[in-house]
Design a protein around this motif. Sequence first.
Motif, PDB file in Angstrom:
ATOM      1  N   PRO A   1     -11.080  11.427   1.140  1.00  0.00           N
ATOM      2  CA  PRO A   1     -11.822  10.208   1.453  1.00  0.00           C
ATOM      3  C   PRO A   1     -11.046   9.299   2.409  1.00  0.00           C
ATOM      4  O   PRO A   1      -9.832   9.445   2.554  1.00  0.00           O
ATOM      5  N   SER A   2     -11.772   8.409   3.003  1.00  0.00           N
ATOM      6  CA  SER A   2     -11.146   7.474   3.944  1.00  0.00           C
ATOM      7  C   SER A   2     -10.038   6.679   3.256  1.00  0.00           C
ATOM      8  O   SER A   2     -10.196   6.227   2.131  1.00  0.00           O
ATOM      9  N   GLY A   3      -8.931   6.559   3.925  1.00  0.00           N
ATOM     10  CA  GLY A   3      -7.827   5.769   3.391  1.00  0.00           C
ATOM     11  C   GLY A   3      -6.934   6.527   2.436  1.00  0.00           C
ATOM     12  O   GLY A   3      -6.025   5.943   1.849  1.00  0.00           O
ATOM     13  N   CYS A   4      -7.132   7.828   2.304  1.00  0.00           N
ATOM     14  CA  CYS A   4      -6.329   8.564   1.334  1.00  0.00           C
ATOM     15  C   CYS A   4      -4.978   8.973   1.894  1.00  0.00           C
ATOM     16  O   CYS A   4      -4.124   9.495   1.180  1.00  0.00           O
TER      17      CYS A   4
ATOM     18  N   GLU B   1      -9.201  14.218  13.212  1.00  0.00           N
ATOM     19  CA  GLU B   1     -10.649  14.096  13.343  1.00  0.00           C
ATOM     20  C   GLU B   1     -11.114  14.341  14.774  1.00  0.00           C
ATOM     21  O   GLU B   1     -11.710  13.469  15.404  1.00  0.00           O
TER      22      GLU B   1
ATOM     23  N   HIS C   1     -13.131  15.050   8.092  1.00  0.00           N
ATOM     24  CA  HIS C   1     -14.059  14.731   7.006  1.00  0.00           C
ATOM     25  C   HIS C   1     -15.099  15.828   6.894  1.00  0.00           C
ATOM     26  O   HIS C   1     -15.895  15.858   5.971  1.00  0.00           O
TER      27      HIS C   1
ATOM     28  N   THR D   1       0.837  -1.210   0.000  1.00  0.00           N
ATOM     29  CA  THR D   1       0.000   0.000   0.000  1.00  0.00           C
ATOM     30  C   THR D   1       0.863   1.248   0.000  1.00  0.00           C
ATOM     31  O   THR D   1       1.795   1.351   0.802  1.00  0.00           O
TER      32      THR D   1
HETATM   33  N1  LIG Z   1       0.070   0.759  10.109  1.00  0.00           N
HETATM   34  C1  LIG Z   1      -0.397   0.515   8.894  1.00  0.00           C
HETATM   35  N2  LIG Z   1      -0.116  -0.664   8.304  1.00  0.00           N
HETATM   36  C2  LIG Z   1      -0.544  -0.933   7.071  1.00  0.00           C
HETATM   37  N3  LIG Z   1      -1.259  -0.111   6.339  1.00  0.00           N
HETATM   38  C3  LIG Z   1      -1.577   1.103   6.847  1.00  0.00           C
HETATM   39  C4  LIG Z   1      -1.163   1.460   8.170  1.00  0.00           C
HETATM   40  N4  LIG Z   1      -1.597   2.709   8.408  1.00  0.00           N
HETATM   41  C5  LIG Z   1      -2.260   3.083   7.309  1.00  0.00           C
HETATM   42  N5  LIG Z   1      -2.257   2.127   6.376  1.00  0.00           N
HETATM   43  C6  LIG Z   1      -2.853   2.215   5.053  1.00  0.00           C
HETATM   44  O1  LIG Z   1      -2.434   3.424   4.458  1.00  0.00           O
HETATM   45  C7  LIG Z   1      -3.507   4.030   3.826  1.00  0.00           C
HETATM   46  C8  LIG Z   1      -3.744   5.398   4.396  1.00  0.00           C
HETATM   47  O2  LIG Z   1      -4.174   5.282   5.712  1.00  0.00           O
HETATM   48  P1  LIG Z   1      -4.589   6.497   6.643  1.00  0.00           P
HETATM   49  O3  LIG Z   1      -4.872   6.007   7.982  1.00  0.00           O
HETATM   50  O4  LIG Z   1      -3.562   7.558   6.496  1.00  0.00           O
HETATM   51  O5  LIG Z   1      -5.939   6.980   5.940  1.00  0.00           O
HETATM   52  P2  LIG Z   1      -6.910   8.126   6.400  1.00  0.00           P
HETATM   53  O6  LIG Z   1      -6.913   9.058   5.263  1.00  0.00           O
HETATM   54  O7  LIG Z   1      -6.522   8.659   7.702  1.00  0.00           O
HETATM   55  O8  LIG Z   1      -8.280   7.359   6.474  1.00  0.00           O
HETATM   56  P3  LIG Z   1      -9.488   7.615   7.487  1.00  0.00           P
HETATM   57  O9  LIG Z   1     -10.192   8.813   6.988  1.00  0.00           O
HETATM   58  O10 LIG Z   1     -10.305   6.403   7.328  1.00  0.00           O
HETATM   59  O11 LIG Z   1      -8.904   7.795   8.836  1.00  0.00           O
HETATM   60  C9  LIG Z   1      -4.705   3.119   3.982  1.00  0.00           C
HETATM   61  O12 LIG Z   1      -4.829   2.364   2.792  1.00  0.00           O
HETATM   62  C10 LIG Z   1      -4.348   2.271   5.141  1.00  0.00           C
HETATM   63  O13 LIG Z   1      -4.917   1.007   4.994  1.00  0.00           O
END
Ligand SMILES: Nc1ncnc2c1ncn2[C@@H]1O[C@H](COP(=O)(O)OP(=O)(O)OP(=O)(O)O)[C@@H](O)[C@H]1O
Lengths: 230, 789
Positions: free
Chosen positions: A41-44, A169, A201, A20
């Motif tokens: 968006p979530s996961g970005c 958040e 968000h 990833t």
């Molecule tokens: N410790 C980790 N190990 C593996 N993958 C991770 C880890 N932390 C984040 N990821 C991956 O990296 C990507 C970004 O994660 P991140 O938590 O930064 O997203 P986010 O924008 O904060 O999402 P959300 O809005 O849901 O909190 C995602 O695909 C997540 O699955």
Amino acid sequence: MTTDTCVVRLDKVRKEYGDTTALDGVSLEIRTGEAVAVMGPSGCGKSTMLNMIAGLDRPTSGSVRVHDEELSRLNETKLALFRRHRIGMIFQFFNLLDDLPAIDNVALAAQLTGTKAGPPRKRAMELLDELGIADRRNAYPAALSGGERQRVAVARALMNRPALLLADEPTGALDSRSGEQVMDLLLDLNQIGQTLLIVTHDERLATRCASRVVELADGRITRERSLERA
Amino acid sequence: MSAVWRASRAAVRRRRVQTFVIGLVVLLSTTTIVVALALLEASSAPFDRAFARQQGPHAIAVYDPAKVTDAQLTGQRTGVAAAAGPFGQVTLDLTEGGGPGPRGPLTVVGRADPGGSVDRLNLWQGRWPTAAGEIVLNQPDPGADPRGFPPDSGEVTLGGKRYTVVGRAHSLSQTADAWVSPEQMTALHPTSVQMLYRFTGDVSTKPAVHADLAAVTAGLPAGALIAAQPYLVVKEKVASDIGVYVPFLATFGMLGLIVAVVIVGNVVSGAVVSSFRHIGILKALGFTPRQVVAVHLVMVSVPALIGCVLGTVAGTLAAQPLLSDGFAGLGLDVGINVGVWIWVAGLVGVPTLVALSAFVPAVRAHRLSAAQAISAGSSPRTGHGTRIQRRLAGVRLSRPVTLGLGLPFARPGRTVFTVVAVLLGVTTVTFATGLADTLTRISTIEDRASGQIGVRPSDGRTRIAPEGQLPPTGPQATTTRTDTEVEQLLRGLPDVARVTSVFRLPVPTIGQTQPLTVNFVRGDYSSMGYQDELTAGRWMTRADETVVPSELMRERGLKIGDKLTLELGGRRTVLTVIGETMDGAPGPPGMFVDWRVLTELAPDRAVKPHEVYYQVQLKRGGDVAAYVAAVKAADPAIDAWDTSQLSDFAVTVIGFSSVLSLLLSTVAALGVFNTVVLNVRERRRDLGMLKSIGMTPRQVVTMVLTSMAVVGAAGGVLGIPLGIVAHRYIVPTAADAARIAIPHSVLEVWQAPTLALMALAGVVIALLGALVPARGAARLTIAEVLHNE
Ligand SMILES: Nc1ncnc2c1ncn2[C@@H]1O[C@H](COP(=O)(O)OP(=O)(O)OP(=O)(O)O)[C@@H](O)[C@H]1O
Ligand SMILES: [Mg+2]
């Protein structure tokens, strides 16, 4: 823009977790006194970016400079000290210690240095008072409402007078009324000069508190816009 | 069931460390349990076991063949479960120089085979005699350690006739000193016949055995029964030989059992409690309560089963040599081993224990709702813990330290288990060190008292085989020196410091039915260390005073202040018992009497050099081997040997105690390790937060180690007094069981520095267990923790 007015400087930051790619070459600068909202968006990769700035995690490549400090050059201990003195963090789920009352949770951040319990407690009391929860100082987190817990968390983040306040958040787990109170709190802080970086968000939170919005998608900054604050 | 299996497999895979800890703890605990049980079993009734294995006779009866026929004897069956005999029996003199073994009269019995329903001999070497002129000697199996035993083949001269030794067998019941074939016995014209009985009735006391004997001999002609000996006579002798060590071994066994059980319980139930959150999630997924319980039982059973199979094997391997080395030397060479029931206990008992420990919290999980379970899995909250944390928050210590101090109170149950584990570990270490110290002191005193070198001139026919060596070979000769000349020779060799001459003689004493064994001593006996062995009274300063070993005191009902009138060749002298000693000169217990008394009683007696035993002590740092060589060089007819060796059984006990101390402290440390792993797992979110607000890795380690140092200190502070009390109570009890008194000085093993070190032991055990998980906690990636929670 001179370096002294620039608190955060990300340069082509990449972060990979296995296959990833959480951050894919992010460059960003935040100036003193600014309030920046990160949306997407979530996961970005929003939380990942925040963690890079707080020194909670290290980038795969690229450079993170905070307060003229290149974080990749700091070892774990130095990073901890960096966080202690420069960064205040607020989380979606508060992360308070369940077995300490509000006031000790707040004082904790300052008590990691030195052995005197008194002065940190005094400051914690002042902070709780400023945040309007002085009367709840002896309550344990379990007995506090979500909004109250988050205010305790904000007080804790402010304890060491950080140059940069990071919030991931901060209203995500709160109802709209408590959320708004926390929002107002952040706005007030920014207005007295606190540099802020808020992941959210919530468009309303962003437009209310931030002077600039950075939008992320798939680990890249897709858009930046400045806001005229109401 | 496949969902359960898949979920358990996933759970095991996700908790590699914990699974490994469970496996390792169960392994070591099972090892401890097996060793401990073997120890308890062996020490509970070693004689009975060996006796049962040999189907030993409850009574040995000797009849006069002139008054009773063989048919009459075999016909008497009242109350007899099994009988052997009649076997012809003669007493033959082992001529001096007639061969290895003790001199004096030997009981020789004619028997067709070593087996049978009673007195199954352990023919451990050679074969049974079949032809005329063949003989088997009664000797215990030396086991793997044949030092000190006569060479393999040989001849003995008995009653003026030479016999070939074709084998060696051991009769625990001492039914004979040697055996020949029945034909050979007939040729020897037996003067008596032997019957060996096992009775159906009560055999627990000597009167009971005599009553059984009376029943079986009822109706026989008067005077037919010449002599009879209940098995209890031999049993008491064996008991007094090993009695001194039995309480030590039993204590270790008990300690081992308790620690192992406590820790297995702690680790396994902790594992289940820590997965409550996981349970909640499973329930939310739709697993039935029963499936949830099954998942957790499977999760802990896999490593536990592997651990207990390996542990049983390891325990057996560890215990067996200790047992056989320890007991075989006492003649208990059969029936002492790791019994089948111990394997069963290891292979069935331990898994049952594991299942029970897992079952209790699993059932609690069974009852919890999904939501409750999810929240129960995160950090615990107890009124008590929070109050203590709160009070600590104001203490003027660095915050990581005060946070650490408060941690143990968050999970009081788990903390108590951990404290108990450390406590028992410390108790064991304390007791073991104390015991080893005491045993070493006893043997040091004995060493000092026995000199460093034993010397005995040859009588021209027999050479002394010093323990640990084969008897000297080569031409046999008598020394041309007189007793005093030998002493002069010994005093003239390099490095010599002290020489004592001991001449043993049974001396008739007025008022005693049997003569008293007297060791007439000459030379430096007062400064040789015998004084240190005093347990009461004072050392003798005049010729009319005597010091008596406590064993002899008890046997003859003597006390300090008693007057004894010795009589030799019509002359009498009165001695006052002035002191009691733990142990006298080597050999059977004998009273110390100054040589001047011998001169006074028997002025004409010329003591031959080979009747005297000389003890030599060298100057500090003197070379024992060189001195021994010098004696042999000066006079080849004088045997000298190094006597400064620990007793074998003391070595066994010290060995056992070291093995168990090591095992128990390791297991205790693993218990701590596990507690910390669990605490860190539960507190991950808190740790992440603390790090996010600037707690340095070192502060994290400090916090976690502090929390366990508290536990260790508590365990140490409570464990040390317990260990000391155990030592103070058990050592004298043990000595008493062996019917000896020990000098008070050997109990004074505790000094402030030692105690301080012991106190540290608890903290060290706890810190060692905590270090790895504490460092793991310090290295937790905060982002990951906060992301996941
Ligand atoms: N410790 C980790 N190990 C593996 N993958 C991770 C880890 N932390 C984040 N990821 C991956 O990296 C990507 C970004 O994660 P991140 O938590 O930064 O997203 P986010 O924008 O904060 O999402 P959300 O809005 O849901 O909190 C995602 O695909 C997540 O699955
Ligand atoms: Mg996020």
